[in-house]
Enzyme design. Sequence first.
Site, PDB file in Angstrom:
ATOM      1  CE1 TYR A  26      -5.460   0.860  -1.652  1.00  0.00           C
ATOM      2  CE2 TYR A  26      -4.341  -0.959  -2.182  1.00  0.00           C
ATOM      3  CZ  TYR A  26      -4.699   0.255  -1.229  1.00  0.00           C
ATOM      4  OH  TYR A  26      -3.911   0.428  -0.287  1.00  0.00           O
ATOM      5  CD  GLU A  48      -2.771  -1.075   5.318  1.00  0.00           C
ATOM      6  OE1 GLU A  48      -2.747  -2.612   5.516  1.00  0.00           O
ATOM      7  OE2 GLU A  48      -2.760  -0.667   4.343  1.00  0.00           O
ATOM      8  CD1 TRP A  56      -6.001  -3.610  -0.451  1.00  0.00           C
ATOM      9  CD2 TRP A  56      -6.116  -3.476   1.840  1.00  0.00           C
ATOM     10  NE1 TRP A  56      -6.322  -2.368  -0.285  1.00  0.00           N
ATOM     11  CE2 TRP A  56      -6.191  -2.111   1.179  1.00  0.00           C
ATOM     12  CE3 TRP A  56      -6.180  -3.496   3.064  1.00  0.00           C
ATOM     13  CZ2 TRP A  56      -6.527  -0.964   1.824  1.00  0.00           C
ATOM     14  CZ3 TRP A  56      -6.302  -2.365   3.910  1.00  0.00           C
ATOM     15  CH2 TRP A  56      -6.417  -1.022   3.428  1.00  0.00           C
TER      16      TRP A  56
END
Length: 192
Positions: A26, A48, A56
Amino acid sequence: MTGPVAGADGRLRCPWALSTQDYVDYHDTEWGRPVHGDDALYERLCLEAFQSGLSWLTILRRRDGFRKAFADFEIAAVARYDELDAQRLLADEGIIRNRAKIEATLANAKVLAGWQPGELDALIWSHAPQEPGPAPLTITEVPAVTPESTALAKALKKAGIRFVGPTTAYALMQACGLVNDHLAACASRDPE
């Protein structure tokens, strides 16, 4: 460790990126790269929001589940979801089953479906800083909130978008390349 760290391949990276291969991938290919397009930005905005209060990594590992559950985040498709869809989503083990976040995702699609093509993209990108700040040397120099993210959150809320505050807005700005918070010595700061 707050400064850049060498990965197994010897490349210097932001220290948060090295705990799993998911993060490495990522960090190296997506985070901080410019994202445009209403559906693509809607996806990032939703993810988000779902991340709020979670790691995350949890979101990254369920991203395919989110995409399947939310019609690849096509705004027009999600805007057609109804209460039966909301109930289905609350039972979907492939996503984060948080009622408030699911309801916000559906409500936001309904709001955005009434916008002109490119309007979400233009609104979000209008909040990119006019001048980039200095490259952070350590993660302690990376803010969680900025005046621009506060203004973006206010603009989105004023437009009817739910579940977005200044911190979520700044995470969106980082993820979508409105700001470049890769550390100065990070190999991904200025990708080739």
